[in-house]
Design an enzyme around this catalytic site. Sequence first.
Site, PDB file in Angstrom:
ATOM      1  CB  CYS A 101      -0.851   0.073   1.103  1.00 40.68           C
ATOM      2  SG  CYS A 101      -2.087   1.370   1.335  1.00 40.68           S
ATOM      3  CB  CYS A 194      -6.777  -1.928   6.520  1.00 42.97           C
ATOM      4  SG  CYS A 194      -6.269  -1.784   4.616  1.00 42.97           S
TER       5      CYS A 194
END
Length: 359
Positions: A101, A194
């Site tokens: 990410c 997440c």
Amino acid sequence: MRVLAAMSGGVDSAVAAARAVDAGHDVTGVHLALARNPQTYRSGARGCCTLEDARDARRAADVIGIPFYVWDMADRFHEDVVDDFVAEYAAGRTPNPCLRCNEKIKFAAVLDRAVALGFDAVVTGHHARLGGDGLLRRSVDLPKDQSYVLAVLRRDQLDRSLFPLGDSTKAQVRAEAAERGLAVADKPDSHDICFIADGDTRRFLAERLGESPGDIVDARTGAVLGAHSGAYAYTVGQRRGLALREPAPDGRPRYVLSITPVTNTVTVGSVDMLDVSEVAADRPVWTGGPAPDGPFECDVQLRAHGEVVPATVELAGGRMLASLRRPARGVAAGQALVAYRPDPAGDIVLGSATIGSRD
């Protein structure tokens, strides 16, 4: 400078944005909408990118007094992070989605768009430091240090990054948020992965990869000790959940040593067989000054929040090769090898690479 503050809706990114304002920068806040189907509420400290997080980020921006926008990057996140995560597990590796990410979203897609819009830098709430020399260093709050997941950043990306929290502990950040009147001061940290809000990685992968039965075999004898419904559900160093048919001759636990997608087997053995002394890693990124011509001494970290091991490291043939001074355990392909140089002002990140083979 004109800077873009990435605001997740948590306390760290809110305080980082506020500190950037205090430093005299022209700050604009942006929340990254990364979930294709955001939920209304978080489940404790699990998950992120919910509607609640977006609202928390907007309220924080209002308190700080900065413009605020929401950027929809769900498709890019799904392609570069979620799909990559699934593909890596299918290939027998154990990826770290936070690394991907940072590499593909926060400091590539976001930074590229920010520069195109006329911003000079991106500010985030990561716990790490950039010294006056521009080198990435560990945070003063070692339990919260995030330099490991930032070590994938290139030199040009670091040059356009700001990490205002690196000189503070998490407790200090929360206290400051309360003093500033930020409602997120006591908001729980997000844990686990997440995009897997319930924390059930095995279920998440099974839904996308389907069941693929195979054998669990003994490393020494090759005997079949059990069965699995998908090798992707295992990772190197795992001890629990193996459901083996017979105990080891010495009665000690067995651990996952390797996953082989070609034969769809999971190999297990004794804990001492987890010891690794040589690690080879691919796609090196070097940011700690000029790359050395030959072997050099440093410390290496082989997983997030893992132990630091002294090593001799060499960049050769497009790879980073590490000879560990003492064996390490639980070294999994797909994780990062991050090289650090001990420094009185805080350990300096020299470079990183993605772990491939280990012996």
